[in-house]
Design an enzyme around this catalytic site. Structure first.
Site, PDB file in Angstrom:
ATOM      1  N   PRO A   1      51.087  45.636  39.701  1.00 35.16           N
ATOM      2  CA  PRO A   1      50.833  46.016  38.453  1.00 35.16           C
ATOM      3  C   PRO A   1      51.226  45.040  37.251  1.00 35.16           C
ATOM      4  O   PRO A   1      50.688  45.260  36.224  1.00 35.16           O
ATOM      5  CB  PRO A   1      51.648  47.251  38.267  1.00 35.16           C
ATOM      6  CG  PRO A   1      52.360  47.493  39.516  1.00 35.16           C
ATOM      7  CD  PRO A   1      52.177  46.316  40.500  1.00 35.16           C
TER       8      PRO A   1
ATOM      9  N   GLU B   1      59.733  47.837  44.860  1.00 33.14           N
ATOM     10  CA  GLU B   1      59.757  47.721  43.662  1.00 33.14           C
ATOM     11  C   GLU B   1      59.119  46.221  43.104  1.00 33.14           C
ATOM     12  O   GLU B   1      58.957  45.723  41.894  1.00 33.14           O
ATOM     13  CB  GLU B   1      61.240  47.626  43.307  1.00 33.14           C
ATOM     14  CG  GLU B   1      61.890  48.887  43.166  1.00 33.14           C
ATOM     15  CD  GLU B   1      61.456  49.894  42.213  1.00 33.14           C
ATOM     16  OE1 GLU B   1      61.166  49.692  41.129  1.00 33.14           O
ATOM     17  OE2 GLU B   1      60.932  51.151  42.759  1.00 33.14           O
TER      18      GLU B   1
ATOM     19  N   ARG C   1      30.822  42.423  48.565  1.00 33.84           N
ATOM     20  CA  ARG C   1      29.508  42.912  47.903  1.00 33.84           C
ATOM     21  C   ARG C   1      28.648  42.001  47.186  1.00 33.84           C
ATOM     22  O   ARG C   1      27.633  42.092  47.176  1.00 33.84           O
ATOM     23  CB  ARG C   1      29.702  44.327  47.604  1.00 33.84           C
ATOM     24  CG  ARG C   1      30.142  44.432  46.076  1.00 33.84           C
ATOM     25  CD  ARG C   1      29.908  45.808  45.762  1.00 33.84           C
ATOM     26  NE  ARG C   1      28.756  46.284  45.399  1.00 33.84           N
ATOM     27  CZ  ARG C   1      28.098  46.169  43.973  1.00 33.84           C
ATOM     28  NH1 ARG C   1      28.640  45.434  43.271  1.00 33.84           N
ATOM     29  NH2 ARG C   1      26.675  46.710  43.880  1.00 33.84           N
TER      30      ARG C   1
ATOM     31  N   ASP D   1      24.293  46.173  38.268  1.00 32.80           N
ATOM     32  CA  ASP D   1      25.589  46.706  38.248  1.00 32.80           C
ATOM     33  C   ASP D   1      26.024  47.070  36.935  1.00 32.80           C
ATOM     34  O   ASP D   1      25.775  46.024  35.829  1.00 32.80           O
ATOM     35  CB  ASP D   1      26.475  45.928  38.808  1.00 32.80           C
ATOM     36  CG  ASP D   1      26.220  46.016  40.565  1.00 32.80           C
ATOM     37  OD1 ASP D   1      25.879  46.847  40.705  1.00 32.80           O
ATOM     38  OD2 ASP D   1      27.064  45.113  41.057  1.00 32.80           O
TER      39      ASP D   1
HETATM   40  N1  ADE Z   1      50.460  47.998  43.269  1.00 33.03           N
HETATM   41  C1  ADE Z   1      50.922  49.044  42.544  1.00 33.03           C
HETATM   42  N2  ADE Z   1      50.119  49.602  41.335  1.00 33.03           N
HETATM   43  C2  ADE Z   1      49.165  48.476  41.650  1.00 33.03           C
HETATM   44  C3  ADE Z   1      47.921  48.180  40.384  1.00 33.03           C
HETATM   45  N3  ADE Z   1      47.584  49.185  39.350  1.00 33.03           N
HETATM   46  N4  ADE Z   1      47.372  47.115  40.774  1.00 33.03           N
HETATM   47  C4  ADE Z   1      47.548  46.493  41.589  1.00 33.03           C
HETATM   48  N5  ADE Z   1      48.468  46.270  42.584  1.00 33.03           N
HETATM   49  C5  ADE Z   1      49.406  47.566  42.405  1.00 33.03           C
END
Ligand code: ADE
Length: 249
Positions: free
Chosen positions: A89, A116, A154, A169
């Site tokens: 994230p 984490e 793809r 697309d």
């Molecule tokens: N791991 C947990 N959430 C994630 C996300 N939104 N994008 C990439 N990896 C992740």
């Protein structure tokens, strides 16, 4: 394109890559994707892949050594990777442009983040691209890794049968797609728009263009700023804005 995915859930990742367009691309040899079990690169009896964070705090962190070993083993077997992607994230937002960039690389390693986080020394020295698929947190990086690989594969020439479908697309030119209908012409009392049954190709294209512009304006006005619009689309957009206002966008 050669792809190696490193994960603690190899069965989950393998299952998703066995089906559909990606499964066929693998069978035909257009892409060579291998899924690697991170535990195979541990050296203790319990095959430990995670540990508590230095400094305290909740959750567990993926240990660096197994990840270093995994990437080294893959490099020896397959050749040095052109990119080592970590799904997290904390990463840069994944977009069509990034999918296209990855699809043009010869060898890509994808490390699935977990718990984490991943020891920062891996991110700092091994990883070339930290990638997030959106502003939400998943339980792990496996689904994001599958998203990244699917979107890139793809775009490898020959993987999607009809190359024209890629050009249309949604995110290639920054417009959402127009609505689609198939038979029957009336379903549950709901008819298909007359124009699509008219056989007038120019009229159909005009209607679709209007729908693309209108949808994008309503749902994703952020895309329009950077959209690569044709003169007709721009005219359409200005008509919609004139007629309905820009509703604050
Ligand atoms: N791991 C947990 N959430 C994630 C996300 N939104 N994008 C990439 N990896 C992740």
């Amino acid at each position: 394109m050669i792809v190696d995915i490193v994960t603690i859930f190899p069965a989950m990742v393998e299952a998703a890559l066995a089906e559909g367009v990606v499964g066929r691309a693998r069978e035909s040899g257009l892409v060579d994707i291998r899924v690697r079990d991170l535990r195979a690169f541990t050296d203790d009896r319990h095959r430990t892949v995670d540990d508590m964070p230095f400094g305290g705090g909740p959750g567990m962190v993926l240990k660096p050594e197994p990840l270093f070993r995994a990437v080294e083993a893959i490099a020896i077997e397959r050749g040095a990777p052109s990119a080592v992607i970590l799904t997290t994230p904390q990463g840069k937002r994944f977009t069509h442009a990034e999918a296209l960039r990855f699809s043009r690389l010869d060898r890509v390693v994808v490390l699935c983040g977990r718990y984490e986080g991943v020891d920062e020394r891996v991110a700092a020295t091994l990883v070339t691209d930290e990638v997030s698929i959106g502003d939400y947190v998943l339980t792990g990086g496996e689904l994001p890794a599958l998203v990244v690989v699917d979107a890139a594969v793809r775009l490898v020439p020959g993987v999607v049968g009809d190359e024209a479908s890629i050009e249309h697309d949604s995110f290639v030119r920054g417009l959402l797609d127009h609505p689609q209908y198939t038979r029957p012409a009336v379903c549950r009392g709901l008819p298909v728009p007359d124009v699509l049954l008219s056989g007038h190709h120019a009229e159909i294209e005009r209607w679709r263009r209007g729908q693309r512009v209108r949808r994008t304006l309503e749902r994703r006005p952020d895309l329009l700023a950077a959209a690569d619009l044709s003169a007709d689309e721009r005219r359409e957009l200005n008509e919609w804005i004139k007629e309905y206002g820009d509703e604050g966008h």
